[in-house]
Design a protein around this motif. Structure first.
Motif, PDB file in Angstrom:
ATOM      1  N   ARG A  97       0.860  -1.171   0.000  1.00 10.49           N
ATOM      2  CA  ARG A  97       0.000   0.000   0.000  1.00 10.49           C
ATOM      3  C   ARG A  97       0.902   1.227   0.000  1.00 10.49           C
ATOM      4  NH1 ARG A  97      -1.359  -3.971   2.709  1.00 10.49           N
ATOM      5  NH2 ARG A  97      -0.054  -3.374   4.481  1.00 10.49           N
ATOM      6  N   ILE A  98       0.717   2.100  -0.971  1.00 14.04           N
ATOM      7  CA  ILE A  98       1.633   3.220  -1.184  1.00 14.04           C
ATOM      8  C   ILE A  98       0.866   4.535  -1.142  1.00 14.04           C
ATOM      9  CG2 ILE A  98       3.336   4.236  -2.743  1.00 14.04           C
ATOM     10  CD1 ILE A  98       3.416   1.456  -4.131  1.00 14.04           C
ATOM     11  N   GLN A  99       1.434   5.500  -0.443  1.00 16.97           N
ATOM     12  CA  GLN A  99       0.940   6.869  -0.471  1.00 16.97           C
ATOM     13  C   GLN A  99       2.030   7.749  -1.066  1.00 16.97           C
ATOM     14  OE1 GLN A  99       0.029   8.544   3.362  1.00 16.97           O
ATOM     15  NE2 GLN A  99      -0.676  10.496   2.532  1.00 16.97           N
ATOM     16  N   PHE A 100       1.720   8.393  -2.191  1.00 14.33           N
ATOM     17  CA  PHE A 100       2.665   9.313  -2.826  1.00 14.33           C
ATOM     18  C   PHE A 100       2.423  10.713  -2.257  1.00 14.33           C
ATOM     19  CE2 PHE A 100       2.137   5.935  -6.029  1.00 14.33           C
ATOM     20  CZ  PHE A 100       3.454   5.562  -6.185  1.00 14.33           C
ATOM     21  N   VAL A 101       3.397  11.229  -1.519  1.00 13.24           N
ATOM     22  CA  VAL A 101       3.238  12.511  -0.832  1.00 13.24           C
ATOM     23  C   VAL A 101       3.785  13.658  -1.671  1.00 13.24           C
ATOM     24  CG1 VAL A 101       3.796  13.809   1.264  1.00 13.24           C
ATOM     25  CG2 VAL A 101       3.378  11.328   1.388  1.00 13.24           C
ATOM     26  N   ALA A 102       4.960  13.473  -2.257  1.00 12.17           N
ATOM     27  CA  ALA A 102       5.621  14.515  -3.040  1.00 12.17           C
ATOM     28  C   ALA A 102       6.505  13.841  -4.085  1.00 12.17           C
ATOM     29  CB  ALA A 102       6.442  15.434  -2.142  1.00 12.17           C
ATOM     30  N   PRO A 103       6.844  14.551  -5.161  1.00 14.68           N
ATOM     31  CA  PRO A 103       7.672  13.940  -6.203  1.00 14.68           C
ATOM     32  C   PRO A 103       9.084  13.614  -5.713  1.00 14.68           C
ATOM     33  CG  PRO A 103       6.545  15.894  -7.037  1.00 14.68           C
ATOM     34  CD  PRO A 103       6.367  15.894  -5.555  1.00 14.68           C
ATOM     35  N   ILE A 104       9.647  12.555  -6.264  1.00 14.41           N
ATOM     36  CA  ILE A 104      11.067  12.232  -6.113  1.00 14.41           C
ATOM     37  C   ILE A 104      11.757  12.693  -7.390  1.00 14.41           C
ATOM     38  CG2 ILE A 104      12.762  10.372  -5.929  1.00 14.41           C
ATOM     39  CD1 ILE A 104      10.678   8.784  -4.370  1.00 14.41           C
ATOM     40  N   ARG A 105      12.900  13.346  -7.253  1.00 17.45           N
ATOM     41  CA  ARG A 105      13.599  13.841  -8.434  1.00 17.45           C
ATOM     42  C   ARG A 105      14.949  13.146  -8.589  1.00 17.45           C
ATOM     43  NH1 ARG A 105      10.730  17.615 -10.710  1.00 17.45           N
ATOM     44  NH2 ARG A 105       9.134  18.661  -9.458  1.00 17.45           N
ATOM     45  N   ILE A 106      15.356  13.006  -9.822  1.00 18.99           N
ATOM     46  CA  ILE A 106      16.652  12.403 -10.106  1.00 18.99           C
ATOM     47  C   ILE A 106      17.742  13.301  -9.525  1.00 18.99           C
ATOM     48  CG2 ILE A 106      18.239  11.740 -11.950  1.00 18.99           C
ATOM     49  CD1 ILE A 106      15.767  10.957 -13.587  1.00 18.99           C
ATOM     50  N   GLY A 107      18.625  12.698  -8.775  1.00 22.81           N
ATOM     51  CA  GLY A 107      19.638  13.429  -8.041  1.00 22.81           C
ATOM     52  C   GLY A 107      19.335  13.528  -6.559  1.00 22.81           C
ATOM     53  N   ASP A 108      18.093  13.223  -6.163  1.00 21.87           N
ATOM     54  CA  ASP A 108      17.731  13.290  -4.745  1.00 21.87           C
ATOM     55  C   ASP A 108      18.543  12.292  -3.916  1.00 21.87           C
ATOM     56  OD1 ASP A 108      15.851  15.252  -5.068  1.00 21.87           O
ATOM     57  OD2 ASP A 108      14.099  13.978  -4.676  1.00 21.87           O
ATOM     58  N   GLU A 109      18.974  12.757  -2.754  1.00 20.97           N
ATOM     59  CA  GLU A 109      19.522  11.870  -1.737  1.00 20.97           C
ATOM     60  C   GLU A 109      18.370  11.515  -0.800  1.00 20.97           C
ATOM     61  OE1 GLU A 109      22.910  13.572   0.135  1.00 20.97           O
ATOM     62  OE2 GLU A 109      24.000  13.866  -1.746  1.00 20.97           O
ATOM     63  N   LEU A 110      18.073  10.238  -0.691  1.00 21.41           N
ATOM     64  CA  LEU A 110      16.894   9.789   0.039  1.00 21.41           C
ATOM     65  C   LEU A 110      17.282   9.016   1.291  1.00 21.41           C
ATOM     66  CD1 LEU A 110      14.733   8.450  -2.950  1.00 21.41           C
ATOM     67  CD2 LEU A 110      14.583  10.701  -1.848  1.00 21.41           C
ATOM     68  N   GLU A 111      16.397   9.101   2.278  1.00 18.71           N
ATOM     69  CA  GLU A 111      16.522   8.331   3.516  1.00 18.71           C
ATOM     70  C   GLU A 111      15.241   7.523   3.687  1.00 18.71           C
ATOM     71  OE1 GLU A 111      17.849   9.740   7.773  1.00 18.71           O
ATOM     72  OE2 GLU A 111      15.696  10.137   7.521  1.00 18.71           O
ATOM     73  N   ARG A 112      15.377   6.256   4.065  1.00 18.75           N
ATOM     74  CA  ARG A 112      14.210   5.418   4.310  1.00 18.75           C
ATOM     75  C   ARG A 112      14.255   4.868   5.732  1.00 18.75           C
ATOM     76  NH1 ARG A 112      13.075  -0.181   1.141  1.00 18.75           N
ATOM     77  NH2 ARG A 112      14.622  -0.895   2.661  1.00 18.75           N
ATOM     78  N   ILE A 113      13.201   5.130   6.486  1.00 16.21           N
ATOM     79  CA  ILE A 113      13.047   4.559   7.824  1.00 16.21           C
ATOM     80  C   ILE A 113      12.063   3.405   7.719  1.00 16.21           C
ATOM     81  CG2 ILE A 113      12.360   4.987  10.210  1.00 16.21           C
ATOM     82  CD1 ILE A 113      13.026   7.953   9.704  1.00 16.21           C
ATOM     83  N   SER A 114      12.522   2.201   8.042  1.00 13.96           N
ATOM     84  CA  SER A 114      11.707   0.991   7.928  1.00 13.96           C
ATOM     85  C   SER A 114      11.376   0.485   9.321  1.00 13.96           C
ATOM     86  CB  SER A 114      12.471  -0.090   7.156  1.00 13.96           C
ATOM     87  OG  SER A 114      12.833   0.382   5.867  1.00 13.96           O
ATOM     88  N   THR A 115      10.098   0.193   9.536  1.00 21.43           N
ATOM     89  CA  THR A 115       9.631  -0.251  10.844  1.00 21.43           C
ATOM     90  C   THR A 115       8.760  -1.483  10.685  1.00 21.43           C
ATOM     91  OG1 THR A 115       9.591   2.054  11.624  1.00 21.43           O
ATOM     92  CG2 THR A 115       8.381   0.425  12.926  1.00 21.43           C
ATOM     93  N   ILE A 116       8.976  -2.493  11.525  1.00 24.27           N
ATOM     94  CA  ILE A 116       8.105  -3.671  11.506  1.00 24.27           C
ATOM     95  C   ILE A 116       6.803  -3.274  12.180  1.00 24.27           C
ATOM     96  CG2 ILE A 116       7.804  -6.042  12.298  1.00 24.27           C
ATOM     97  CD1 ILE A 116      10.842  -6.339  12.112  1.00 24.27           C
ATOM     98  N   ALA A 117       5.729  -3.196  11.379  1.00 26.06           N
ATOM     99  CA  ALA A 117       4.455  -2.682  11.871  1.00 26.06           C
ATOM    100  C   ALA A 117       3.603  -3.755  12.527  1.00 26.06           C
ATOM    101  CB  ALA A 117       3.683  -2.029  10.726  1.00 26.06           C
ATOM    102  N   SER A 118       3.643  -4.982  12.006  1.00 26.23           N
ATOM    103  CA  SER A 118       2.822  -6.048  12.587  1.00 26.23           C
ATOM    104  C   SER A 118       3.355  -7.401  12.149  1.00 26.23           C
ATOM    105  CB  SER A 118       1.352  -5.909  12.180  1.00 26.23           C
ATOM    106  OG  SER A 118       1.199  -6.115  10.782  1.00 26.23           O
ATOM    107  N   ILE A 119       3.057  -8.419  12.955  1.00 28.91           N
ATOM    108  CA  ILE A 119       3.380  -9.816  12.649  1.00 28.91           C
ATOM    109  C   ILE A 119       2.125 -10.622  12.977  1.00 28.91           C
ATOM    110  CG2 ILE A 119       4.861 -11.792  13.166  1.00 28.91           C
ATOM    111  CD1 ILE A 119       7.016  -9.786  14.059  1.00 28.91           C
ATOM    112  N   ALA A 120       1.540 -11.252  11.957  1.00 32.93           N
ATOM    113  CA  ALA A 120       0.241 -11.899  12.136  1.00 32.93           C
ATOM    114  C   ALA A 120       0.277 -13.346  11.673  1.00 32.93           C
ATOM    115  CB  ALA A 120      -0.836 -11.124  11.368  1.00 32.93           C
ATOM    116  N   PRO A 121       0.334 -14.325  12.598  1.00 31.60           N
ATOM    117  CA  PRO A 121       0.228 -15.740  12.220  1.00 31.60           C
ATOM    118  C   PRO A 121      -1.198 -16.071  11.798  1.00 31.60           C
ATOM    119  CG  PRO A 121       1.287 -15.457  14.381  1.00 31.60           C
ATOM    120  CD  PRO A 121       0.646 -14.156  14.021  1.00 31.60           C
ATOM    121  N   LYS A 122      -1.329 -16.901  10.768  1.00 28.32           N
ATOM    122  CA  LYS A 122      -2.633 -17.346  10.297  1.00 28.32           C
ATOM    123  C   LYS A 122      -2.531 -18.808   9.882  1.00 28.32           C
ATOM    124  CE  LYS A 122      -4.097 -12.788   8.637  1.00 28.32           C
ATOM    125  NZ  LYS A 122      -4.655 -11.992   7.501  1.00 28.32           N
ATOM    126  N   GLN A 123      -3.677 -19.436   9.713  1.00 32.10           N
ATOM    127  CA  GLN A 123      -3.718 -20.814   9.243  1.00 32.10           C
ATOM    128  C   GLN A 123      -4.265 -20.822   7.828  1.00 32.10           C
ATOM    129  OE1 GLN A 123      -2.464 -23.430  10.915  1.00 32.10           O
ATOM    130  NE2 GLN A 123      -2.869 -24.798   9.183  1.00 32.10           N
TER     131      GLN A 123
END
Length: 295
Positions: A97-123
């Motif tokens: 699921r993606i939300q586009f907030v603002a454009p990314i431009r070629i040459g941009d230096e980007l930072e990504r913060i990744s967080t484990i949001a949930s872990i759901a066991p299922k059968q």
């Protein structure tokens, strides 16, 4: 049936929820050119610094880079570093699921913060499953540009040749307004895309492993590649419109050499677009929706 030991290990995984890591990357003209050549993009213009990176192309950034000695048998980084040590051997991409907030431009230096949001066991029908959701927040110097949630599914065993190649259950009729030309992801296209993502998962390039170990009938097309083809179709078919949101769900494997197309139609309101990836045999492998951004 889940053993007591596996059940206890699954309970212990909840301690991983909330863990995060930060990575950086740079959007280079060369990366954009290589991705354009890989998918044979029909977009006009050159990829000069300062120009906008097409939406969804950021998906090949931020590869997980670990030494070869730290890879598992399947070619993925071994679990227990950032992703939790799920006690199930098979791992597949399920959707995003993606939300586009603002454009990314070629040459941009980007930072990504990744967080484990949930872990759901299922059968599941074939045994236990674990769904891990990771939330990525991507920023440039001006602020947040993309927020994405990815779902990864872990399963207890290979799909097996019969279930992996079985036809998906009949999907509801999809009255497409637009259809792409047929697309065939051959082994070179799959390899190039995997290389751009630094994706070592062997189901994408190691045919003996994919067929004899994981039980697939052929190499598996990357889920991210089919999603990228879908969004490229939306750009072409809907007048180059900008998107504010995209949701995708992988419903069945897509295999090397299977011709497929992207179909789309309007949704329940003027801003919504529904789409799917469907093979010539009629199997839907990806379903999704998008919302058009207000200019």
């Amino acid at each position: 049936m889940i053993s007591d030991a596996t059940s206890a290990a699954l309970e212990d995984l909840q301690a991983w929820v909330g863990r995060s890591e930060t990575t950086t990357d740079v959007v280079t003209p060369q990366l954009a050119q290589r991705l354009s050549a890989t998918i044979e993009a029909t977009r006009d213009g050159t990829f000069e610094r300062g120009s906008e990176l097409p939406q969804m192309w950021y998906s090949v950034l931020f590869p997980r880079v670990v030494p070869r000695s730290q890879l598992g048998r399947d070619g993925h980084p071994a679990l227990g570093d950032f992703l939790p040590p799920v006690p199930l051997p098979k791992r597949m991409f399920a959707g995003k699921r993606i939300q586009f907030v603002a454009p990314i431009r070629i040459g941009d230096e980007l930072e990504r913060i990744s967080t484990i949001a949930s872990i759901a066991p299922k059968q599941g029908s074939s045994g236990p499953l674990v769904f891990v959701t990771v939330r990525h927040t991507i920023r440039n110097a001006a602020g947040t540009v993309v927020v994405e949630e990815q779902d990864v599914v872990y399963r207890s065993s290979a799909l097996g040749k019969d279930s992996a190649s079985a036809k998906a259950a009949a999907a509801p009729a999809f009255e497409a307004q637009h259809r792409s030309d047929p697309i065939v992801a051959d082994s070179v296209m799959i390899f190039r895309y995997s290389a751009l993502c630094f994706n070592g998962h062997r189901i994408h390039y190691d045919l003996p492993y994919a067929t004899q170990v994981e039980g697939y009938p052929a190499l598996v097309v990357n889920g991210g590649l089919s999603a990228l083809c879908a969004v490229e179709h939306l750009h072409q078919a809907w007048g180059g419109t900008r998107l504010s949101q995209v949701t995708t769900r992988n419903t069945a494997p897509l295999f090397e050499g299977d011709p497929f197309r992207v179909e789309s139609r309007g949704g329940q309101d003027p801003d919504e677009i529904l789409f799917r990836v469907v093979t010539e045999a009629g199997k839907t492998t990806l379903q999704g929706s998008a919302r058009r951004a207000h200019q």
